[in-house]
Write an enzyme that holds these catalytic residues in place. Structure first.
Site, PDB file in Angstrom:
ATOM      1  N   ASN A  14       0.862  -1.173   0.000  1.00 17.80           N
ATOM      2  CA  ASN A  14       0.000   0.000   0.000  1.00 17.80           C
ATOM      3  C   ASN A  14       0.903   1.229   0.000  1.00 17.80           C
ATOM      4  O   ASN A  14       1.427   1.635   1.040  1.00 17.80           O
ATOM      5  CB  ASN A  14      -0.884  -0.058   1.261  1.00 17.80           C
ATOM      6  CG  ASN A  14      -1.860   1.096   1.359  1.00 17.80           C
ATOM      7  OD1 ASN A  14      -1.780   2.055   0.589  1.00 17.80           O
ATOM      8  ND2 ASN A  14      -2.769   1.023   2.319  1.00 17.80           N
ATOM      9  N   ARG A  99      -2.322  -1.657  -3.759  1.00 20.56           N
ATOM     10  CA  ARG A  99      -3.405  -0.682  -3.664  1.00 20.56           C
ATOM     11  C   ARG A  99      -3.153   0.379  -4.723  1.00 20.56           C
ATOM     12  O   ARG A  99      -2.097   1.019  -4.735  1.00 20.56           O
ATOM     13  CB  ARG A  99      -3.414  -0.023  -2.286  1.00 20.56           C
ATOM     14  CG  ARG A  99      -4.461   1.060  -2.220  1.00 20.56           C
ATOM     15  CD  ARG A  99      -4.347   1.942  -1.043  1.00 20.56           C
ATOM     16  NE  ARG A  99      -5.244   3.068  -1.199  1.00 20.56           N
ATOM     17  CZ  ARG A  99      -5.107   4.216  -0.565  1.00 20.56           C
ATOM     18  NH1 ARG A  99      -4.109   4.391   0.274  1.00 20.56           N
ATOM     19  NH2 ARG A  99      -5.955   5.187  -0.771  1.00 20.56           N
ATOM     20  N   HIS A 188     -10.515   6.211  -1.756  1.00 17.95           N
ATOM     21  CA  HIS A 188     -10.525   5.504  -0.462  1.00 17.95           C
ATOM     22  C   HIS A 188     -11.511   4.345  -0.482  1.00 17.95           C
ATOM     23  O   HIS A 188     -11.994   3.922   0.574  1.00 17.95           O
ATOM     24  CB  HIS A 188     -10.936   6.421   0.714  1.00 17.95           C
ATOM     25  CG  HIS A 188      -9.900   7.422   1.107  1.00 17.95           C
ATOM     26  ND1 HIS A 188     -10.231   8.699   1.461  1.00 17.95           N
ATOM     27  CD2 HIS A 188      -8.559   7.330   1.213  1.00 17.95           C
ATOM     28  CE1 HIS A 188      -9.118   9.358   1.760  1.00 17.95           C
ATOM     29  NE2 HIS A 188      -8.088   8.541   1.614  1.00 17.95           N
ATOM     30  N   LEU A 217     -11.003   9.460   7.818  1.00 17.34           N
ATOM     31  CA  LEU A 217     -10.295  10.704   8.136  1.00 17.34           C
ATOM     32  C   LEU A 217      -8.854  10.396   8.490  1.00 17.34           C
ATOM     33  O   LEU A 217      -8.524  10.057   9.634  1.00 17.34           O
ATOM     34  CB  LEU A 217     -10.993  11.412   9.316  1.00 17.34           C
ATOM     35  CG  LEU A 217     -12.521  11.577   9.187  1.00 17.34           C
ATOM     36  CD1 LEU A 217     -13.119  12.156  10.456  1.00 17.34           C
ATOM     37  CD2 LEU A 217     -12.867  12.456   7.981  1.00 17.34           C
ATOM     38  N   GLY A 218      -7.993  10.434   7.488  1.00 16.74           N
ATOM     39  CA  GLY A 218      -6.558  10.229   7.709  1.00 16.74           C
ATOM     40  C   GLY A 218      -5.825  11.440   7.159  1.00 16.74           C
ATOM     41  O   GLY A 218      -6.357  12.552   7.194  1.00 16.74           O
ATOM     42  N   GLY A 220      -5.292  11.925   4.037  1.00 21.18           N
ATOM     43  CA  GLY A 220      -6.349  12.261   3.086  1.00 21.18           C
ATOM     44  C   GLY A 220      -7.674  11.970   3.791  1.00 21.18           C
ATOM     45  O   GLY A 220      -7.691  11.213   4.764  1.00 21.18           O
ATOM     46  N   ARG A 249      -4.197  19.121   1.767  1.00 25.46           N
ATOM     47  CA  ARG A 249      -5.076  19.430   0.627  1.00 25.46           C
ATOM     48  C   ARG A 249      -6.250  20.299   1.076  1.00 25.46           C
ATOM     49  O   ARG A 249      -6.779  20.103   2.163  1.00 25.46           O
ATOM     50  CB  ARG A 249      -5.614  18.129   0.021  1.00 25.46           C
ATOM     51  CG  ARG A 249      -4.638  17.421  -0.875  1.00 25.46           C
ATOM     52  CD  ARG A 249      -5.108  16.043  -1.295  1.00 25.46           C
ATOM     53  NE  ARG A 249      -4.554  15.010  -0.454  1.00 25.46           N
ATOM     54  CZ  ARG A 249      -4.907  13.726  -0.488  1.00 25.46           C
ATOM     55  NH1 ARG A 249      -5.844  13.330  -1.326  1.00 25.46           N
ATOM     56  NH2 ARG A 249      -4.348  12.848   0.313  1.00 25.46           N
ATOM     57  N   ARG A 293      -2.941  15.515  15.163  1.00 23.59           N
ATOM     58  CA  ARG A 293      -2.655  15.403  16.603  1.00 23.59           C
ATOM     59  C   ARG A 293      -1.858  16.623  17.075  1.00 23.59           C
ATOM     60  O   ARG A 293      -2.114  17.182  18.135  1.00 23.59           O
ATOM     61  CB  ARG A 293      -1.863  14.122  16.846  1.00 23.59           C
ATOM     62  CG  ARG A 293      -1.749  13.736  18.289  1.00 23.59           C
ATOM     63  CD  ARG A 293      -1.105  12.397  18.480  1.00 23.59           C
ATOM     64  NE  ARG A 293      -0.646  11.797  17.223  1.00 23.59           N
ATOM     65  CZ  ARG A 293      -0.152  10.579  17.132  1.00 23.59           C
ATOM     66  NH1 ARG A 293      -0.073   9.836  18.206  1.00 23.59           N
ATOM     67  NH2 ARG A 293       0.265  10.084  16.001  1.00 23.59           N
ATOM     68  N   GLY A 339      -6.659   7.509  10.700  1.00 26.11           N
ATOM     69  CA  GLY A 339      -5.910   7.918  11.901  1.00 26.11           C
ATOM     70  C   GLY A 339      -6.659   8.927  12.771  1.00 26.11           C
ATOM     71  O   GLY A 339      -6.643   8.836  14.001  1.00 26.11           O
ATOM     72  N   GLY A 341     -10.120   9.709  12.558  1.00 24.66           N
ATOM     73  CA  GLY A 341     -11.423   9.148  12.951  1.00 24.66           C
ATOM     74  C   GLY A 341     -11.291   8.109  14.057  1.00 24.66           C
ATOM     75  O   GLY A 341     -12.134   8.023  14.956  1.00 24.66           O
ATOM     76  N   GLU A 342     -10.211   7.334  14.005  1.00 27.96           N
ATOM     77  CA  GLU A 342     -10.036   6.269  15.000  1.00 27.96           C
ATOM     78  C   GLU A 342      -9.541   6.812  16.334  1.00 27.96           C
ATOM     79  O   GLU A 342      -9.763   6.204  17.377  1.00 27.96           O
ATOM     80  CB  GLU A 342      -9.016   5.235  14.484  1.00 27.96           C
ATOM     81  CG  GLU A 342      -9.523   4.419  13.311  1.00 27.96           C
ATOM     82  CD  GLU A 342      -8.408   3.708  12.547  1.00 27.96           C
ATOM     83  OE1 GLU A 342      -7.383   3.354  13.163  1.00 27.96           O
ATOM     84  OE2 GLU A 342      -8.569   3.496  11.331  1.00 27.96           O
ATOM     85  N   ASN A 343      -8.817   7.954  16.276  1.00 28.37           N
ATOM     86  CA  ASN A 343      -8.100   8.377  17.488  1.00 28.37           C
ATOM     87  C   ASN A 343      -8.545   9.675  18.132  1.00 28.37           C
ATOM     88  O   ASN A 343      -8.265   9.884  19.307  1.00 28.37           O
ATOM     89  CB  ASN A 343      -6.606   8.504  17.175  1.00 28.37           C
ATOM     90  CG  ASN A 343      -5.977   7.168  16.871  1.00 28.37           C
ATOM     91  OD1 ASN A 343      -5.965   6.283  17.716  1.00 28.37           O
ATOM     92  ND2 ASN A 343      -5.481   7.005  15.660  1.00 28.37           N
ATOM     93  N   GLU A 392      -7.208  -1.807   5.183  1.00 28.17           N
ATOM     94  CA  GLU A 392      -7.146  -1.825   3.711  1.00 28.17           C
ATOM     95  C   GLU A 392      -6.342  -3.025   3.218  1.00 28.17           C
ATOM     96  O   GLU A 392      -6.693  -3.654   2.226  1.00 28.17           O
ATOM     97  CB  GLU A 392      -6.491  -0.536   3.204  1.00 28.17           C
ATOM     98  CG  GLU A 392      -7.401   0.677   3.345  1.00 28.17           C
ATOM     99  CD  GLU A 392      -6.663   1.994   3.172  1.00 28.17           C
ATOM    100  OE1 GLU A 392      -5.608   2.184   3.804  1.00 28.17           O
ATOM    101  OE2 GLU A 392      -7.147   2.840   2.408  1.00 28.17           O
TER     102      GLU A 392
HETATM  103  P1  ADP Z   1      -2.703   7.992   6.070  1.00 21.73           P
HETATM  104  O1  ADP Z   1      -3.801   8.630   5.285  1.00 21.73           O
HETATM  105  O2  ADP Z   1      -1.337   8.499   5.720  1.00 21.73           O
HETATM  106  O3  ADP Z   1      -2.813   6.486   6.191  1.00 21.73           O
HETATM  107  P2  ADP Z   1      -3.537   7.950   8.796  1.00 21.73           P
HETATM  108  O4  ADP Z   1      -4.829   7.266   8.561  1.00 21.73           O
HETATM  109  O5  ADP Z   1      -2.481   7.211   9.536  1.00 21.73           O
HETATM  110  O6  ADP Z   1      -2.911   8.585   7.510  1.00 21.73           O
HETATM  111  O7  ADP Z   1      -3.878   9.281   9.620  1.00 21.73           O
HETATM  112  C1  ADP Z   1      -2.904  10.200   9.949  1.00 21.73           C
HETATM  113  C2  ADP Z   1      -3.550  11.312  10.766  1.00 21.73           C
HETATM  114  O8  ADP Z   1      -4.100  10.739  11.966  1.00 21.73           O
HETATM  115  C3  ADP Z   1      -2.540  12.378  11.186  1.00 21.73           C
HETATM  116  O9  ADP Z   1      -3.084  13.661  10.954  1.00 21.73           O
HETATM  117  C4  ADP Z   1      -2.396  12.115  12.671  1.00 21.73           C
HETATM  118  O10 ADP Z   1      -2.083  13.275  13.403  1.00 21.73           O
HETATM  119  C5  ADP Z   1      -3.773  11.605  13.036  1.00 21.73           C
HETATM  120  N1  ADP Z   1      -3.735  10.912  14.314  1.00 21.73           N
HETATM  121  C6  ADP Z   1      -3.094   9.766  14.618  1.00 21.73           C
HETATM  122  N2  ADP Z   1      -3.229   9.487  15.938  1.00 21.73           N
HETATM  123  C7  ADP Z   1      -3.960  10.480  16.473  1.00 21.73           C
HETATM  124  C8  ADP Z   1      -4.438  10.792  17.787  1.00 21.73           C
HETATM  125  N3  ADP Z   1      -4.190  10.005  18.824  1.00 21.73           N
HETATM  126  N4  ADP Z   1      -5.192  11.894  17.952  1.00 21.73           N
HETATM  127  C9  ADP Z   1      -5.470  12.707  16.909  1.00 21.73           C
HETATM  128  N5  ADP Z   1      -5.040  12.492  15.652  1.00 21.73           N
HETATM  129  C10 ADP Z   1      -4.296  11.389  15.433  1.00 21.73           C
END
Ligand code: ADP
Length: 414
Positions: A14, A99, A188, A217-218, A220, A249, A293, A339, A341-343, A392
């Protein structure tokens, strides 16, 4: 991580905008057997490579990797070496799944990659400059490293192959679509498809009966509307620049702004391209970083532009959810993945404000301690609010295994 007795495997690559994730799956059960994460951390010619094998601590090296091709080649060689050092039976990689972000209108299924297919993929490089060139370099490295393996492309656009014309045609002269192929594609898709299937599993419902809005929400970011397991709309469009605000972006902006800054402020097309892809979004608004973050931390320390960046980000996600919930005629579940959305519990709380009108009620405590995959809605919420860790690579491995099975049965028949 689980390891099965068989060493026949599927490798998944990927290739993203600044990192490459490699995952090795055992062929039979699709158990995750090993991973490699290659990350340039914004540097040019050296990258960190983290190998994770079962029963061992992750091992991080710094490697010389002036381009994606050499980075992927070294990662594959180190991953195979580490595997062979710790396992008695030799590793046989049957197929490699890549991917690929764009396959155009025609490609609706995973495909075997050959020279013509590479040319087809390369024809979309301008539309997704952050992803297509790295994807092609990864293919080339893996063809050289694993000449006997079947190379399979799995496309993000394929999941959106069935969005209706009213959603994919832009209100510009119709010839732009007919002659130039300008339409919404959606991106995505692999992540959205995985999450859609996972929601059905978590809710114990048939995917065919669910109306879902999925927020990936990463770095991208995009939102997908899914009805009965079929995507009906995406916030991303002709390119992955449309829709939500992202790390660097811009997402959607008034097209009149683009005309204005060219005419009145002398920006060239190339300058605009660079600004909209690399210098906008969280980075452009906060003025400090594209990393959500870190923007959250800065905002907590009182940085006003960072707070504004977060507020705009959340506002746009909420707006998109509202539009898609109406498109679907209601909602059974809303998903947060990627990243951010999950965190980020802050982001989820902000986004869920106002969703009560749709029957979605967030349980604040569940949200604060959420560890995916988990439901963070109140027990009596009509709409489930789900935090799902996107997978993915697993989704790609599933599809590659199907291609291998169908190629094997074709060979048996002929
Ligand atoms: P990619 O699209 O490169 O795969 P990811 O899905 O890993 O990216 O998401 C990266 C984003 O997630 C970054 O902006 C990062 O700061 C955010 N992120 C990761 N962990 C946390 C957290 N604990 N709290 C807030 N944002 C987070």
């Amino acid at each position: 991580m689980s390891v099965e007795s068989s060493t026949i495997s599927i490798l998944v690559i990927n290739a993203g905008s600044s990192s490459v994730k490699v995952a090795l799956f055992c062929f039979e059960q699709l158990g995750l057997a090993a991973t490699a994460l290659l990350d340039w951390h914004g540097r040019d010619d050296r990258a960190s490579l983290t190998l994770s094998l079962p029963g061992q601590k992750p091992d991080t090296h710094t490697i010389e990797a002036p381009d994606y091709r050499s980075g992927v080649a070294k990662s594959l060689s180190l991953l195979q070496g580490a595997w062979n050092d710790t396992h008695p039976a030799k590793l046989t990689i049957r197929a490699v799944g890549h991917r690929l972000i764009h396959g155009g209108e025609q490609i609706r299924e995973p495909v075997r990659i050959d020279a013509a297919m590479k040319q087809h993929i390369a024809s979309f490089a301008r539309l997704a400059p952050l992803h297509i060139p790295p994807g092609l370099e990864a293919i080339s490295a893996s063809e050289t490293a694993l000449p006997a393996a079947l190379q399979v492309g799995v496309f993000d656009t394929a999941f959106f192959a069935h969005i209706p014309p009213a959603a994919f045609v832009y209100p510009v002269p119709y010839e732009w679509y007919k002659q130039w192929g300008i339409r919404r594609f959606g991106y995505h898709g692999i992540s959205h498809a995985y999450c859609g299937a996972r929601v059905a599993e978590l809710m114990g419902r048939d995917a065919d009966e669910l109306r879902l809005v999925i927020c990936h929400l990463g770095q991208g970011a995009s939102v997908a509307a899914v009805r009965g397991n079929v995507a009906v709309n995406s916030s991303m469009g002709f390119t992955p620049l449309e829709g939500l605000m992202m790390g660097t972006r811009s997402g959607t902006i008034d097209p009149g702004i683009l005309l204005h800054v060219q005419r009145e402020h002398g920006l060239s097309v190339d300058e605009l391209d660079n600004i909209l892809h690399y210098r906008s979004g969280l980075l452009g608004l906060s003025g400090i970083t594209s990393d959500f973050r870190q923007v959250e931390r800065a905002a907590a320390d009182g940085h006003r532009q960072a707070q504004l960046a977060l507020d705009v980000y959340a506002h746009r996600v909420r707006e998109q959810i509202g539009a898609f919930a109406v498109t679907l005629g209601g909602l059974d579940a809303l998903v947060f993945t990627g990243g951010i959305g999950e965190n980020s519990s802050w982001l989820r709380r902000q986004v869920c404000q106002g969703l009560e009108c749709l029957g979605a009620y967030l349980d604040d405590q569940k949200n604060e301690v959420a560890s995916p995959d988990v439901d963070i809605a109140t027990n009596d919420s009509r709409v489930r609010l789900l935090v799902i860790r996107t997978r993915e690579e697993l989704m790609i491995a599933r599809q590659v295994r199907r291609v291998v099975a169908s190629e094997s049965s074709n060979m048996t028949e002929t």
